[in-house]
Structure formats: structure tokens, C-alpha cells
Design a protein around this motif. Sequence first.
Motif, PDB file in Angstrom:
ATOM      1  N   THR A   1       2.961   1.098   8.351  1.00 46.24           N
ATOM      2  CA  THR A   1       1.684   1.722   7.975  1.00 46.24           C
ATOM      3  C   THR A   1       1.375   2.885   8.898  1.00 46.24           C
ATOM      4  OG1 THR A   1       0.897  -0.442   7.224  1.00 46.24           O
ATOM      5  CG2 THR A   1      -0.757   1.270   7.509  1.00 46.24           C
ATOM      6  N   GLY A   2       1.664   2.725  10.172  1.00 44.77           N
ATOM      7  CA  GLY A   2       1.394   3.784  11.137  1.00 44.77           C
ATOM      8  C   GLY A   2       2.264   5.007  10.958  1.00 44.77           C
ATOM      9  N   ARG A   3       3.435   4.860  10.300  1.00 38.73           N
ATOM     10  CA  ARG A   3       4.330   6.002  10.110  1.00 38.73           C
ATOM     11  C   ARG A   3       4.043   6.791   8.831  1.00 38.73           C
ATOM     12  NH1 ARG A   3       8.187   2.300  12.498  1.00 38.73           N
ATOM     13  NH2 ARG A   3       8.751   1.511  10.439  1.00 38.73           N
ATOM     14  N   LEU A   4       3.176   6.275   7.989  1.00 37.94           N
ATOM     15  CA  LEU A   4       2.887   6.978   6.733  1.00 37.94           C
ATOM     16  C   LEU A   4       2.236   8.335   7.009  1.00 37.94           C
ATOM     17  CD1 LEU A   4       1.569   3.966   4.646  1.00 37.94           C
ATOM     18  CD2 LEU A   4       3.645   5.285   4.167  1.00 37.94           C
ATOM     19  N   GLN A   5       2.581   9.314   6.198  1.00 34.96           N
ATOM     20  CA  GLN A   5       2.049  10.663   6.378  1.00 34.96           C
ATOM     21  C   GLN A   5       1.321  11.172   5.141  1.00 34.96           C
ATOM     22  OE1 GLN A   5       5.370  13.067   7.622  1.00 34.96           O
ATOM     23  NE2 GLN A   5       5.821  11.771   9.399  1.00 34.96           N
ATOM     24  N   VAL A   6       1.901  10.990   3.966  1.00 34.47           N
ATOM     25  CA  VAL A   6       1.234  11.407   2.727  1.00 34.47           C
ATOM     26  C   VAL A   6       0.164  10.383   2.357  1.00 34.47           C
ATOM     27  CG1 VAL A   6       1.516  12.015   0.294  1.00 34.47           C
ATOM     28  CG2 VAL A   6       3.279  12.645   1.964  1.00 34.47           C
ATOM     29  N   PHE A   7       0.512   9.116   2.366  1.00 35.35           N
ATOM     30  CA  PHE A   7      -0.480   8.058   2.216  1.00 35.35           C
ATOM     31  C   PHE A   7      -1.419   8.096   3.425  1.00 35.35           C
ATOM     32  CE2 PHE A   7       2.658   6.367  -0.691  1.00 35.35           C
ATOM     33  CZ  PHE A   7       1.926   5.629  -1.627  1.00 35.35           C
ATOM     34  N   LYS A   8      -2.705   8.062   3.197  1.00 42.16           N
ATOM     35  CA  LYS A   8      -3.674   8.083   4.284  1.00 42.16           C
ATOM     36  C   LYS A   8      -4.082   6.649   4.630  1.00 42.16           C
ATOM     37  CE  LYS A   8      -3.365  12.463   4.008  1.00 42.16           C
ATOM     38  NZ  LYS A   8      -2.372  13.096   4.908  1.00 42.16           N
ATOM     39  N   ARG A   9      -4.163   6.347   5.909  1.00 43.91           N
ATOM     40  CA  ARG A   9      -4.571   5.021   6.360  1.00 43.91           C
ATOM     41  C   ARG A   9      -6.094   4.946   6.313  1.00 43.91           C
ATOM     42  NH1 ARG A   9      -0.507   6.859   9.349  1.00 43.91           N
ATOM     43  NH2 ARG A   9      -1.952   7.801  10.843  1.00 43.91           N
ATOM     44  N   ALA A  10      -6.602   4.334   5.263  1.00 46.33           N
ATOM     45  CA  ALA A  10      -8.055   4.286   5.075  1.00 46.33           C
ATOM     46  C   ALA A  10      -8.413   3.150   4.134  1.00 46.33           C
ATOM     47  CB  ALA A  10      -8.581   5.612   4.500  1.00 46.33           C
TER      48      ALA A  10
ATOM     49  N   LEU B   1       7.145   8.612  -2.867  1.00 44.84           N
ATOM     50  CA  LEU B   1       8.370   7.822  -2.691  1.00 44.84           C
ATOM     51  C   LEU B   1       9.050   8.155  -1.361  1.00 44.84           C
ATOM     52  CD1 LEU B   1       9.767   8.112  -6.323  1.00 44.84           C
ATOM     53  CD2 LEU B   1       9.010   5.993  -5.217  1.00 44.84           C
ATOM     54  N   ALA B   2       9.131   9.430  -1.057  1.00 47.41           N
ATOM     55  CA  ALA B   2       9.768   9.842   0.193  1.00 47.41           C
ATOM     56  C   ALA B   2       8.985   9.354   1.407  1.00 47.41           C
ATOM     57  CB  ALA B   2       9.914  11.360   0.228  1.00 47.41           C
ATOM     58  N   ASP B   3       7.665   9.378   1.302  1.00 46.59           N
ATOM     59  CA  ASP B   3       6.833   8.937   2.412  1.00 46.59           C
ATOM     60  C   ASP B   3       7.018   7.457   2.681  1.00 46.59           C
ATOM     61  OD1 ASP B   3       4.922   9.403   4.453  1.00 46.59           O
ATOM     62  OD2 ASP B   3       3.307   8.698   3.155  1.00 46.59           O
ATOM     63  N   LEU B   4       7.024   6.646   1.632  1.00 43.44           N
ATOM     64  CA  LEU B   4       7.235   5.216   1.812  1.00 43.44           C
ATOM     65  C   LEU B   4       8.633   4.934   2.378  1.00 43.44           C
ATOM     66  CD1 LEU B   4       5.588   3.756  -1.410  1.00 43.44           C
ATOM     67  CD2 LEU B   4       4.934   3.231   0.951  1.00 43.44           C
ATOM     68  N   ASP B   5       9.619   5.666   1.896  1.00 41.62           N
ATOM     69  CA  ASP B   5      10.983   5.449   2.358  1.00 41.62           C
ATOM     70  C   ASP B   5      11.107   5.712   3.849  1.00 41.62           C
ATOM     71  OD1 ASP B   5      13.844   4.950   1.792  1.00 41.62           O
ATOM     72  OD2 ASP B   5      14.059   7.045   2.377  1.00 41.62           O
ATOM     73  N   GLN B   6      10.530   6.832   4.324  1.00 38.68           N
ATOM     74  CA  GLN B   6      10.644   7.129   5.753  1.00 38.68           C
ATOM     75  C   GLN B   6       9.805   6.186   6.595  1.00 38.68           C
ATOM     76  OE1 GLN B   6       8.301   8.481   8.056  1.00 38.68           O
ATOM     77  NE2 GLN B   6       6.587   8.451   6.579  1.00 38.68           N
ATOM     78  N   ALA B   7       8.680   5.731   6.049  1.00 40.54           N
ATOM     79  CA  ALA B   7       7.810   4.832   6.814  1.00 40.54           C
ATOM     80  C   ALA B   7       8.457   3.467   7.017  1.00 40.54           C
ATOM     81  CB  ALA B   7       6.465   4.674   6.109  1.00 40.54           C
ATOM     82  N   LEU B   8       9.217   3.014   6.026  1.00 36.09           N
ATOM     83  CA  LEU B   8       9.882   1.719   6.139  1.00 36.09           C
ATOM     84  C   LEU B   8      11.064   1.761   7.110  1.00 36.09           C
ATOM     85  CD1 LEU B   8       9.746   0.601   2.407  1.00 36.09           C
ATOM     86  CD2 LEU B   8       8.495  -0.426   4.322  1.00 36.09           C
ATOM     87  N   GLY B   9      11.545   2.974   7.425  1.00 31.60           N
ATOM     88  CA  GLY B   9      12.552   3.118   8.477  1.00 31.60           C
ATOM     89  C   GLY B   9      13.967   2.922   7.983  1.00 31.60           C
TER      90      GLY B   9
END
Length: 379
Positions: free
Chosen positions: A321-330, A371-379
Motif C-alpha cells: 500500500t505504501g508503494r502505490l503511486q497512481v492509487f491514492k492512499r485515502a 495495472l502497472a501501479d499495482l504490479d510495481q507496488a506488489l514488488g
Amino acid sequence: MSDAKHAPDTLAAQGLGWIAPIHRDLAPPIHPSSTFERGADGSFPGGRVYARDQSPAYDQAEALLAALEGAHQALLFPSGMAAATTLLQALEPGSRVLAPRAMYWALRNWMQELAARGQIALDFYDNADTAALRARIATQPPRLLWVETPANPTWEITDLTAACAAARAHGSLVAVDSTVPTPVLTRPLELGADFVMHSATKYLNGHSDVVAGALACRADSPVWTRVRQNRALGGAILGPFEAWLLLRGMRTLALRVRHASASALAIARTFERDPRLAAVLYPGLPGHPGHATAAAQMQGGFGAMLSIRVAAGEQAALAATGRLQVFKRATSLGSVESLAEHRFSVEGPGSQCPPDLIRLSVGIEAVEDLLADLDQALG
């Protein structure tokens, strides 16, 4: 514009086709006045007395929501919680309420507080177990059956037609929190519900700039009369500017919901078998236990909410969750921007949410970026 002659998309886009008088404005005016002039004979020629319960600021938004839901009437409130609370307070003191185990956590907690005060008698049922729900209603009929489907944040599906039929057979009322599917995908009143509640902050407004709620009813009743009275006398009203913003948001409701739902389905399909995830919770997937029921009662899509459970556990979910960039943590859902939350840490002690779960509210961005944002966030 006649409701019967036009599709819901058209009614929403044109705000029922209402045109402001005198200047023929396409954008509706804002009505900030708190009071209205009497005639010389003491009458009210404008048909309004005081804005607490008679402001013209609400007219168009309430009429549009009623048309979209196929409702007898709709009422606006200052929040979704205010709408739900007003309905609960309209029940006779000590009325039994049967609520789902999976539901919006703040409302579940508030129901438990009302029960502790003796204002309602509260019991819970499993969202997706239709046979058990029928048996519970038959054994001890509630005054009100509360339904939330899909259920936040694990997205279980309740069979609305079956639940409403069981409740009606035993004289119980049914209220449905339809915040997530919206009338674009599900119209609970047509499936037998008595009331529909929305946190209008979410999809109805859709722009993260209004806190509002709404109730709609299938028919007039003593309970609905008390709802109107409680709103008026308790002052649970929405401001005129907020009502105007809500109406503006509702005019793009169909486009936003369908676009976001298509993106959510694409995300769910892409990550359904990803080894980094323990599960993808989305009723649009054929493997979801409630898929067939959702397909029957959600027309044109399965909604824009889904959750993913990270295989490596709670800390990995927090890190992703902390690595997400397009998705906003809110906190919140249903807005044009995509949002993500680690719900267990947000809900705090007593949370029934799995600690490895990330809740996703899919917005209207390009799905490739999501999709790209989730992929990079999951590592």
C-alpha cells in the motif's frame, strides 16, 4: 422530460431535463435562502416556509435520485451515516434489526452502540447464506432487515430477491445500502426492498468534494413519515451548495460507474492468479461464490470495488500500500481518482477485516496505469 420515455442515462445527464425559469439556464441555480416571504394575507405564495425541510436546493437532486431508483420519494442528508441513523430512529423503540456480518464498519459499530443503549435489538446474519437467512427471518422476524451487497470490504453477495421475499413473507421491512452498485447497476426497490440508502459522498457525487447521504423509499408508510419528520425536526439537512455539487456529480454517474467497473474487472482478471496474492475478492470473477447471484441482480457490470489479499501477510500488504503511486492512499470510495486502503489498520480494534487485505476503489484513470501501479507496488 418524462421519466417513462427516457433511459436512466439520459435522465441523469440532463438532470431530468429541468430548465431554470426566466433565463432558461441549463446549469441549475443554487438556492441559499434560509427563509421565504409570506404574502400580505399570511399565505406562502412560493409554497415554502423555511429551508430546514423545504429548501428548493434539494428538489432536483432528490427528484433525479428517485427517478433513477424507481422510488416514490428520495431525501438528502448531510452524510450516509445521517441517512442510515434517521431510518433506524424512525423504527419503534426496541425494534429488532437483522444486519449482515460484513458491512460498512462504522455503521455496524453504530448499530451496536444503539443496541447497547436499548434503542434497537440487534442480531447479525451471514451475507451469502440465503438458506440460513430465510430460517433466521422465519424463526424471529426482524422489524428491519439491513442488506449491503456487495458487502464492504470483502464483497460478499446477498441474494436481494430471496432476502426481500423472505422478509415480506414475515412482515419485515428491508433497507439496502446500495452505495457500491448505485442505481446504474442495481435497483433494490424493484427487487422488493422498502428503502435504499446511499452514502452520496461516494459514487453519486464522485468527486471527493461533498459529504452527503440519501434515502429513497418504494412507497409511503408510517416509517417513511417519521423519516421525513426526523430529518426536518432533527435538522439532518444538506447545505445548498453541497446539494448543487451532488447534482452536478450525478449527471455523469452512469459514465463513471461503467468505466470504473470495466477497469475493476480488468484488474481482477489480471491479478486473479498472481502468486503474490492469496486471493482477489471481486464478484465479477466466475470463481467468486456470489458470481451467479451478482450477475442476476447487477445489470451492466459488477461494480468498481475489489480487494486483494497479499500472500505474504499483513506487513507485506502494508508495504505494498505504501508503494502505490497512481492509487491514492485515502479513506473513501467511488471517486474519479483510484483509492487504496489497508482496511485492518484503518478500522482498528474489533475490525473483522483480514489483516492482509488491501481495499481498492477503482476510478476513471487509464486502466494500463492502474495495472502497472499495482504490479510495481506488489514488488
